[in-house]
Scaffold this active site. Structure first.
Site, PDB file in Angstrom:
ATOM      1  N   GLY A 136     -43.713 -16.495 -50.787  1.00 20.95           N
ATOM      2  CA  GLY A 136     -43.948 -16.854 -49.629  1.00 20.95           C
ATOM      3  C   GLY A 136     -45.760 -17.063 -49.712  1.00 20.95           C
ATOM      4  O   GLY A 136     -46.231 -18.035 -48.976  1.00 20.95           O
ATOM      5  N   ILE A 137     -46.525 -16.332 -50.329  1.00 19.34           N
ATOM      6  CA  ILE A 137     -47.793 -16.262 -50.363  1.00 19.34           C
ATOM      7  C   ILE A 137     -48.117 -17.728 -51.398  1.00 19.34           C
ATOM      8  O   ILE A 137     -49.300 -18.381 -50.686  1.00 19.34           O
ATOM      9  CB  ILE A 137     -48.549 -15.028 -51.125  1.00 19.34           C
ATOM     10  CG1 ILE A 137     -48.183 -13.957 -50.349  1.00 19.34           C
ATOM     11  CG2 ILE A 137     -49.884 -15.337 -51.576  1.00 19.34           C
ATOM     12  CD1 ILE A 137     -48.690 -12.824 -51.083  1.00 19.34           C
ATOM     13  N   VAL A 215     -54.265 -12.152 -57.751  1.00 25.10           N
ATOM     14  CA  VAL A 215     -54.133 -11.450 -56.371  1.00 25.10           C
ATOM     15  C   VAL A 215     -52.777 -10.817 -56.317  1.00 25.10           C
ATOM     16  O   VAL A 215     -52.249 -10.334 -55.546  1.00 25.10           O
ATOM     17  CB  VAL A 215     -54.246 -12.344 -55.332  1.00 25.10           C
ATOM     18  CG1 VAL A 215     -55.958 -12.875 -55.081  1.00 25.10           C
ATOM     19  CG2 VAL A 215     -53.171 -13.623 -55.399  1.00 25.10           C
ATOM     20  N   ARG A 217     -50.903  -8.263 -59.319  1.00 25.63           N
ATOM     21  CA  ARG A 217     -50.814  -6.695 -59.545  1.00 25.63           C
ATOM     22  C   ARG A 217     -51.811  -6.746 -60.895  1.00 25.63           C
ATOM     23  O   ARG A 217     -51.624  -7.644 -61.813  1.00 25.63           O
ATOM     24  CB  ARG A 217     -49.661  -6.264 -59.882  1.00 25.63           C
ATOM     25  CG  ARG A 217     -48.614  -5.908 -58.822  1.00 25.63           C
ATOM     26  CD  ARG A 217     -49.045  -4.789 -57.857  1.00 25.63           C
ATOM     27  NE  ARG A 217     -48.168  -4.512 -56.724  1.00 25.63           N
ATOM     28  CZ  ARG A 217     -48.455  -5.173 -55.546  1.00 25.63           C
ATOM     29  NH1 ARG A 217     -49.360  -5.899 -55.422  1.00 25.63           N
ATOM     30  NH2 ARG A 217     -47.481  -4.727 -54.565  1.00 25.63           N
ATOM     31  N   ASP A 241     -58.810  -9.625 -57.555  1.00 26.33           N
ATOM     32  CA  ASP A 241     -58.575  -8.901 -56.553  1.00 26.33           C
ATOM     33  C   ASP A 241     -57.997  -7.736 -56.945  1.00 26.33           C
ATOM     34  O   ASP A 241     -57.894  -6.449 -56.027  1.00 26.33           O
ATOM     35  CB  ASP A 241     -58.051  -9.325 -55.161  1.00 26.33           C
ATOM     36  CG  ASP A 241     -57.926  -8.450 -53.954  1.00 26.33           C
ATOM     37  OD1 ASP A 241     -58.922  -8.362 -53.434  1.00 26.33           O
ATOM     38  OD2 ASP A 241     -56.884  -8.291 -53.570  1.00 26.33           O
ATOM     39  N   GLU A 246     -57.247   0.560 -61.856  1.00 27.80           N
ATOM     40  CA  GLU A 246     -57.372   0.365 -60.608  1.00 27.80           C
ATOM     41  C   GLU A 246     -57.750   1.903 -59.722  1.00 27.80           C
ATOM     42  O   GLU A 246     -56.554   2.267 -59.809  1.00 27.80           O
ATOM     43  CB  GLU A 246     -56.633  -0.607 -59.698  1.00 27.80           C
ATOM     44  CG  GLU A 246     -56.963  -0.803 -58.367  1.00 27.80           C
ATOM     45  CD  GLU A 246     -56.304  -2.051 -57.606  1.00 27.80           C
ATOM     46  OE1 GLU A 246     -55.875  -1.814 -56.698  1.00 27.80           O
ATOM     47  OE2 GLU A 246     -56.062  -3.153 -58.168  1.00 27.80           O
ATOM     48  N   HIS A 265     -59.381  -5.054 -53.698  1.00 25.71           N
ATOM     49  CA  HIS A 265     -58.047  -4.915 -53.572  1.00 25.71           C
ATOM     50  C   HIS A 265     -58.137  -5.051 -52.231  1.00 25.71           C
ATOM     51  O   HIS A 265     -57.487  -4.664 -51.269  1.00 25.71           O
ATOM     52  CB  HIS A 265     -57.369  -3.687 -53.954  1.00 25.71           C
ATOM     53  CG  HIS A 265     -55.674  -3.908 -54.056  1.00 25.71           C
ATOM     54  ND1 HIS A 265     -54.896  -3.248 -54.807  1.00 25.71           N
ATOM     55  CD2 HIS A 265     -55.017  -4.930 -53.104  1.00 25.71           C
ATOM     56  CE1 HIS A 265     -53.835  -3.683 -54.748  1.00 25.71           C
ATOM     57  NE2 HIS A 265     -53.724  -4.629 -53.642  1.00 25.71           N
ATOM     58  N   THR A 266     -58.720  -6.355 -51.525  1.00 21.56           N
ATOM     59  CA  THR A 266     -59.041  -6.660 -50.151  1.00 21.56           C
ATOM     60  C   THR A 266     -58.497  -8.103 -49.802  1.00 21.56           C
ATOM     61  O   THR A 266     -59.043  -8.484 -48.824  1.00 21.56           O
ATOM     62  CB  THR A 266     -60.368  -6.260 -49.810  1.00 21.56           C
ATOM     63  OG1 THR A 266     -61.280  -7.111 -50.705  1.00 21.56           O
ATOM     64  CG2 THR A 266     -60.829  -4.815 -49.821  1.00 21.56           C
ATOM     65  N   ASN A 268     -56.018  -8.682 -48.601  1.00 20.81           N
ATOM     66  CA  ASN A 268     -55.528  -8.456 -47.189  1.00 20.81           C
ATOM     67  C   ASN A 268     -55.953  -7.269 -46.893  1.00 20.81           C
ATOM     68  O   ASN A 268     -56.270  -6.285 -47.663  1.00 20.81           O
ATOM     69  CB  ASN A 268     -53.845  -8.260 -47.395  1.00 20.81           C
ATOM     70  CG  ASN A 268     -53.230  -8.040 -46.111  1.00 20.81           C
ATOM     71  OD1 ASN A 268     -53.336  -8.648 -45.009  1.00 20.81           O
ATOM     72  ND2 ASN A 268     -52.863  -6.744 -45.816  1.00 20.81           N
TER      73      ASN A 268
END
Length: 304
Positions: A136-137, A215, A217, A241, A246, A265-266, A268
């Site tokens: 979907g992304i 974007v 993992r 991202d 992490e 990790h932003t 979203n």
């Protein structure tokens, strides 16, 4: 249905679910389902009364890795809700890297202009973008890429054509893509098959001008191999991202590289997604009560 929200109380999400006629309870033993919005180590032991788990994240690979995803309950994720935000963030990362924003920031001087003049690249200049993990992304990203007139390659598990992509290949038939694309976008779930899919071997097949964007993992990339490739000019740059490890330690060499853009990790943010997850939960409750597959139900064997 009665639900427990754990471990964080999201008031806007709760209001949406309660507005649909459902009740939030404090004790998980009194709940029919759990809305989980934490990290994998925070996941609680599930009592037998929990019928399904609604996760607030698009991917539950960390929960799978921890061994808590099983057939004792049904599982749903938040796939699809992140499409607009992550796709927009991805465009920003691509452009920031190609336009050398990190080099300009680290230089802290106008004297960097000749370097930028000589090395800045343009997305609209006959570029090929490969999207690995075109769900979907990825489909939303393909739509956002259209004004740049890029050639697009989608890579997925099945090889079924992805809407909006010029070409689609199954993962096991995409070996040639490493040498073809100018920009690689990783949106893959983390599985045994995708762990460190980007490594010294695959990096070595890329063009020296290639840009890598993650974007998905962090562990999709072997970080040590990436650092070597960036230092040696194997590829031109990276925009991340997500990272492995992490959070990325403050002393990590990636922070000081002028060919790396990092966001924490932003792609979203929780505030944007909270009301949307409430609406999704209502839809999944309705389908669950009707005895149907939930809109974002997870295959507990595959983990996605």
């Amino acid at each position: 249905m009665k639900f427990v929200m754990y471990p964080h109380l999201w008031e806007s999400t709760t209001a949406v679910i309660e507005g649909g006629g459902h009740e939030r309870v404090e004790d998980i033993k009194d709940a029919d389902f759990i809305f989980f919005n934490g990290s994998a180590p925070e996941f609680p032991d599930l009592p037998e009364n929990i019928k399904f788990v609604q996760a607030s994240m698009a991917g539950i690979d960390a929960l799978v890795k921890r061994g808590v995803v099983n057939e004792k309950a049904r599982w749903a994720n938040a796939a699809g809700l992140y499409a607009d935000t992550v796709a927009e963030s991805t465009i920003g990362l691509i452009l920031a890297q190609m336009h050398m924003h990190a080099a300009t920031r680290l230089a802290k001087s106008w004297s960097v202009r000749p370097e930028v003049e000589n090395n800045k690249s343009w997305l609209h200049d006959n570029k090929t973008v490969a999207i690995l993990g075109a769900g979907g992304i990825g489909v939303r990203l393909l739509e956002m890429l259209k004004p740049f007139n890029v050639k697009t390659i989608a890579v997925n598990n099945s090889g079924r054509p992805v809407e909006g992509a010029d070409e689609t290949f199954a993962m096991d038939k995409a070996e040639h893509v490493w040498a073809e694309a100018d920009v690689f976008v990783l949106i893959l779930p983390l599985t045994d098959a995708t762990y460190q899919i980007v490594n010294a071997e695959t990096l070595g097949k890329m063009k020296p001008s290639a840009v890598l964007v993650n974007v998905g993992r962090g562990p999709l990339i072997n970080t040590d191999d990436l650092v070597d490739a960036l230092n040696n000019g194997t590829i031109a740059g990276a925009a991340l991202d997500v990272t492995d490890p992490e959070p990325l330690p403050d002393s990590h060499p990636l922070w000081e590289m002028d060919n790396v853009v990092i966001t924490p990790h932003t792609a979203n943010t929780n505030e944007r997604i909270r009301a949307l997850t409430g609406e999704l939960t209502l839809r999944n409750i309705e389908l669950f009560e009707a005895g149907e597959q939930m809109a974002t139900e997870v295959d507990v064997v595959a983990g996605y």
